[in-house]
Design an enzyme around this catalytic site. Structure first.
Site, PDB file in Angstrom:
ATOM      1  CG  HIS A 162      -1.693  -1.258   1.415  1.00 19.47           C
ATOM      2  ND1 HIS A 162      -2.920  -1.527   0.839  1.00 19.47           N
ATOM      3  CD2 HIS A 162      -1.359  -2.371   2.108  1.00 19.47           C
ATOM      4  CE1 HIS A 162      -3.309  -2.748   1.188  1.00 19.47           C
ATOM      5  NE2 HIS A 162      -2.376  -3.291   1.953  1.00 19.47           N
ATOM      6  CB  SER A 283      12.880  23.083 -14.577  1.00 16.52           C
ATOM      7  OG  SER A 283      12.060  24.215 -14.701  1.00 16.52           O
ATOM      8  CE  LYS A 289      11.344  19.889 -10.404  1.00 15.04           C
ATOM      9  NZ  LYS A 289      10.148  20.339 -11.082  1.00 15.04           N
ATOM     10  CD  GLU A 296       8.875  12.645 -14.982  1.00 14.80           C
ATOM     11  OE1 GLU A 296       7.846  13.312 -15.071  1.00 14.80           O
ATOM     12  OE2 GLU A 296      10.002  13.133 -14.813  1.00 14.80           O
TER      13      GLU A 296
END
Ligand code: ARG
Length: 475
Positions: A162, A283, A289, A296
């Site tokens: 979980h 970024s 970043k 991804e």
């Protein structure tokens, strides 16, 4: 200019008007099926050899065909082969080019076959080659995971259910879970390959041919393990492609799950790993970043693979026997699926892999494992609570009561802001008088791990044994 002897389309003698430009573009497949060229040539060479063998084609014609197709293949490999939209697909384009080079022999090549069995053969040859490349890449990716697993057989991290810290595991054990997923993918593709590797050629348009062909001869030439046994099925079957896409969708599903974990582990909240810079991007606005773009995209490209599988299932579902032009639509999804799989696998293997630093002579791993952070997360998550319950059960307490006693102990530790192992003995004994001095052995992360030595367990020795078994299996 088209004349009756050289019509613009190879089938156009029957037609009174040419197709419009838009229809020509709509029906042509050459803008994408050019990729089949080497396999189309391979198939044609085998077909021509067989025609000669059974006496349908002369030895001179065969020699001309071999020479012409050899030149076309060389042109293709050198990037010199130019296609023409008027010639609709790769099969016509090559046949026309051959006829330009060798004359009548080129026009005889299509004896006893149709583009229907030809394209089914080409796609199978192409896919067999693609599967072999994918199988090799799967093994490379698995080898990288094995190295990581061995290196981190003792590195403790929290295992999750979980997405809540559950019990301590090792990072090596986690890598071996990924290894197993890819192992099943490999098995599935090996199995799929057997059904890809059958020869449709000889079915001709749909009903076979009146020429005395030798299909076994062609199958042997092309390395097929068997023949498609029914001519109607041979030209219309695309199960093999659907099966491949289903196996491919599962490969990508696995990559998507692994990618999701990499993304999570890389967030400062987890901070379990860092990825080498070349798999990440910055970024345009936020200078701090470092984004895990590669994982991804692995997750994102899974959507496209699932789409390809659904596209082919839908393409087939309403088709009557035998060949229908719908089947031309199998190629774009199939080609893109293979490109996606090959790139994903190659990048994944590199990302999870390592290289030798020339300057220092040291092995550099592209995933940097932050063992301290993992360890801290396992401690904060009370990951050894189950071990305490098991301890009490071993001392005679029924499991349900042990579960309750430990739940209360966790609550106390939580209130005090400490780990279970930090609670002094008298305090632990308040939850159950069965607790003794030896409890601290099971409350530590290492103590918990060390007990799970069975096959498939997370103890460092079990992980090392799993790595060794896996190395043997891979050979
Ligand atoms: N380009 C076609 C395909 O990909 C080849 C077979 C065409 N056959 C036909 N009878 N129109 O399926």
């Amino acid at each position: 200019m088209s004349t009756p002897s050289t019509p613009a389309q190879a089938w156009s003698g029957r037609f009174s008007e040419p197709v419009s430009e838009r229809v020509k573009r709509y029906t042509a497949s050459i803008p994408f099926d050019w990729r089949l060229a080497p396999f189309d040539i391979q198939g044609s060479l085998a077909h021509a050899a067989m025609l000669c063998e059974v006496g349908v084609l002369s030895a001179e014609d065969l020699a001309d065909i071999r020479r012409g197709l050899g030149e076309i293949l060389a042109d293709f490999e050198a990037g010199r082969f130019t296609w023409n939209l008027d010639d609709e697909d790769i099969h016509f384009n090559i046949e026309r080019a051959l006829t330009r080079k060798v004359g009548d022999a080129g026009k005889r090549l299509h004896t006893g076959r149709s583009r229907n069995d030809q394209v089914a053969t080409d796609v199978r040859l192409w896919l067999r080659d693609a599967i072999d490349r994918i199988l090799a890449l799967l093994r490379t990716a698995q080898a990288a995971l094995l190295d990581l697993a061995e290196r981190h057989a003792d590195t403790v991290m929290p295992g999750f259910t979980h997405l809540q810290a559950a019990q301590p595991v090792t990072f090596g054990h986690h890598m071996m879970a990924w290894f197993e997923m890819l192992g099943r993918d490999h098995e599935r593709l090996v199995d799929c390959r057997r059904r890809v590797n059958r020869l449709p050629l000889g079915a001709a348009a749909l009903a076979g041919t009146s020429f005395p062909i030798d299909r076994e001869f062609v199958a042997r030439q092309l390395g097929f393990e068997g023949l498609c046994e029914n001519s109607l099925d041979a030209v219309s079957d695309r199960d093999f492609a659907i099966e491949f896409l289903a196996a491919g969708a599962l490969v990508m599903t696995h990559f998507s799950r692994m990618a999701e974990e990499l993304v999570l582990w890389m967030t400062p909240r987890f901070g379990f790993i860092d990825l080498a810079d070349r798999f990440c991007t910055g970024s345009s606005i936020m200078p701090q970043k470092k984004n895990p773009d590669v994982p991804e995209l692995m997750r994102g490209k899974t959507g496209r693979m699932n789409g390809h599988l659904i596209a082919l299932l839908t393409l087939m579902k309403g088709q009557p026997l035998a060949y229908n032009k719908d089947n031309q639509e199998d190629k774009v999804p199939l080609f893109d699926a293979v490109d996606t799989l090959v790139d994903t696998l190659a990048i994944f293997a590199d990302m999870m892999g390592s290289h030798l630093d020339e300057a220092t002579g040291e092995r550099v791993y592209h995933v940097r494992v932050k063992a301290e952070r993992m360890r801290q997360a396992a401690i904060e998550g009370y990951a050894t609570a189950t071990d305490l319950a098991d301890y009490l059960v071993k001392k005679g307490l029924p499991f349900r009561e042990a579960h309750e006693a430990v739940a209360r102990a966790v609550r106390t530790a939580e209130q005090k802001g400490c780990d279970l192992a930090d609670l002094p003995l008298p305090e632990l004994q308040a939850f159950s008088p069965l607790v003794g001095e030896d409890v601290y052995q099971v409350l530590t992360l290492e103590g918990s791990l060390a007990q799970r030595t069975h096959l498939g367990g997370t103890a460092p020795v079990a992980v090392r044994a799993a790595v060794e078994r896996a190395r043997k299996r891979l050979g």
